[in-house]
Design an enzyme around this catalytic site. Structure first.
Site, PDB file in Angstrom:
ATOM      1  N   ARG A 106       0.840  -1.186   0.000  1.00  9.81           N
ATOM      2  CA  ARG A 106       0.000   0.000   0.000  1.00  9.81           C
ATOM      3  C   ARG A 106       0.885   1.249   0.000  1.00  9.81           C
ATOM      4  NH1 ARG A 106      -2.449  -3.465   3.810  1.00  9.81           N
ATOM      5  NH2 ARG A 106      -4.550  -4.147   3.209  1.00  9.81           N
ATOM      6  N   HIS A 138      -4.583  -8.722   3.040  1.00 14.16           N
ATOM      7  CA  HIS A 138      -6.035  -8.652   3.138  1.00 14.16           C
ATOM      8  C   HIS A 138      -6.514  -9.403   4.378  1.00 14.16           C
ATOM      9  CE1 HIS A 138      -6.656  -7.904  -1.467  1.00 14.16           C
ATOM     10  NE2 HIS A 138      -6.295  -6.821  -0.805  1.00 14.16           N
ATOM     11  N   LYS A 193      -2.969  -2.692   7.533  1.00 16.56           N
ATOM     12  CA  LYS A 193      -4.241  -2.426   8.199  1.00 16.56           C
ATOM     13  C   LYS A 193      -4.496  -3.462   9.291  1.00 16.56           C
ATOM     14  CE  LYS A 193      -6.671  -0.129   4.389  1.00 16.56           C
ATOM     15  NZ  LYS A 193      -7.851  -0.179   3.493  1.00 16.56           N
ATOM     16  N   TYR A 213      -9.769  -9.908  -8.181  1.00 13.75           N
ATOM     17  CA  TYR A 213      -8.760 -10.166  -9.210  1.00 13.75           C
ATOM     18  C   TYR A 213      -9.179 -11.323 -10.111  1.00 13.75           C
ATOM     19  CZ  TYR A 213      -6.134  -7.040  -6.264  1.00 13.75           C
ATOM     20  OH  TYR A 213      -5.753  -5.942  -5.534  1.00 13.75           O
ATOM     21  N   ARG A 228      -0.322  -1.775  -6.994  1.00 10.83           N
ATOM     22  CA  ARG A 228      -0.735  -2.848  -6.071  1.00 10.83           C
ATOM     23  C   ARG A 228      -1.575  -3.881  -6.814  1.00 10.83           C
ATOM     24  NH1 ARG A 228      -1.515  -4.181  -0.694  1.00 10.83           N
ATOM     25  NH2 ARG A 228      -3.593  -4.795  -0.030  1.00 10.83           N
ATOM     26  N   HIS A 278      -1.967   2.775  -6.308  1.00  8.66           N
ATOM     27  CA  HIS A 278      -2.815   1.600  -6.081  1.00  8.66           C
ATOM     28  C   HIS A 278      -2.901   0.738  -7.337  1.00  8.66           C
ATOM     29  CE1 HIS A 278      -5.224  -0.105  -2.880  1.00  8.66           C
ATOM     30  NE2 HIS A 278      -6.103  -0.525  -3.777  1.00  8.66           N
TER      31      HIS A 278
END
Length: 332
Positions: free
Chosen positions: A161, A285, A187, A294, A262, A259
């Protein structure tokens, strides 16, 4: 005892709620700070006051709603960004409510503002040729070009990120081979180590040798030695994408952001046959379900599935143009 001011509530929200009680990550604090700062500047301009003199009534539901519209119409923010700003505002007002019961109606109206429903879109990523053109765009004969080249190579290969990239310290890079990797905390305070390819490792070794920074030194810095901002990285990615379009026209039709890189890393893994659960771990994730986007973007997988389907054996009809005279009469 007088009611707390908006300024004191904001100070308490950051120092007590986010930092002390929740022990929020620097990324969360930064995101909430930016959202509330933009709101205060907007409300101050609307009320013709200095931000420090704003009252709770100056930041009511009508003002917040107007601010959210301003984000989309004037700042061209997406629904995702709008919803993220609104989440920060909601968090602040939930904290403030027990301290200002007389303003419960105003606070409840702000908390009742719903997030914007978002359309599900297919992710955009770069092909191998476009990625190569982007990496060749920086002028590696300059200090800035070598820095940008190292940043782009790392982002496209690891899928980190933007906040993780600019927050990297020299000590976060493990450059011993085998086992070369970059350590990050993403995160939800989820820590992970992302392996580096030999090509990326070579680039980073060269850059860190030139940087000659201490372990706590940022990996990607400005000319003054400060950590780069998110805006600065976004600008450099856009600049090099525009340069790359001269040799790879297809990249010019895409809006290339950090992004996008990414997504590019994720799609490279997907097309290589890596399982989505592994890609979820790679990207940090929380759930493998997030990585399903994806699968929707991977046309090669869909074409393989289509090849296994038996098509109906019907023949196409033959077109016969209408009689010219009849057509003329029907259109009178």
């Amino acid at each position: 005892m007088s009611d707390p001011t908006l300024a004191s509530l904001l100070q308490g929200f950051f120092t007590h709620r986010l930092i002390t009680q929740r022990q929020a990550s620097p990324q969360t604090i930064s995101a909430y700070r930016d959202a509330l700062r933009l709101l205060l500047l907007f409300a101050a301009d609307r009320a013709h006051k200095q931000p420090v003199r704003l009252l709770i009534d100056d930041v009511d539901a009508d003002t917040v709603a107007a601010f959210l519209d301003h984000l989309e119409t004037q700042r061209s923010n997406t629904s995702a960004t709008r919803n993220a700003r609104l989440a920060a505002i909601h968090s602040f007002y939930r904290y403030a409510l027990p301290f200002i019961p007389d303003w419960a109606h105003t606070v409840s109206q702000v908390l009742a503002i719903p997030p914007r429903r978002r359309s599900s879109t297919i992710v955009h990523y770069l092909t191998a040729a476009e990625t190569q053109a982007l990496l060749e765009a920086p002028d590696r004969g300059t200090w800035f070009g070598r820095r940008d080249h190292a940043l782009l190579a790392l982002a496209a290969q690891t899928g980190l990120r933007l906040s993780e990239i600019i927050g990297l310290k020299v000590q976060d890079l493990i450059l011993a081979s085998p086992g070369a990797a970059v350590r990050t905390t993403g995160k939800g305070r989820r820590q992970r180590a992302t392996p580096l390819t030999g090509h990326t490792l070579k680039i980073l070794r060269s850059w860190l040798h030139e940087l000659a920074g201490e372990p706590e030194y940022p990996v990607f810095v400005t000319s003054r030695g400060h950590q780069m901002s998110q805006d600065a990285v976004q600008r450099l990615v856009a600049k090099h994408a525009a340069t790359a379009a001269a040799t790879c026209p297809s990249i010019g039709a895409k809006k290339v952001t950090p992004h996008t890189l990414r997504h590019t890393a994720a799609m490279a893994l997907m097309t290589a046959g890596v399982d989505t659960s592994v890609i979820a771990l790679w990207l940090g994730h929380q759930s493998p379900l997030t990585t399903q986007i994806y699968l929707h973007a991977d046309m090669a997988t869909k074409e393989k599935a289509l090849a296994k389907v038996t098509s109906p054996k019907t023949a196409p009809g033959r077109y016969k143009p209408d009689d010219a005279l009849i057509t003329f009469l029907e259109h009178l």
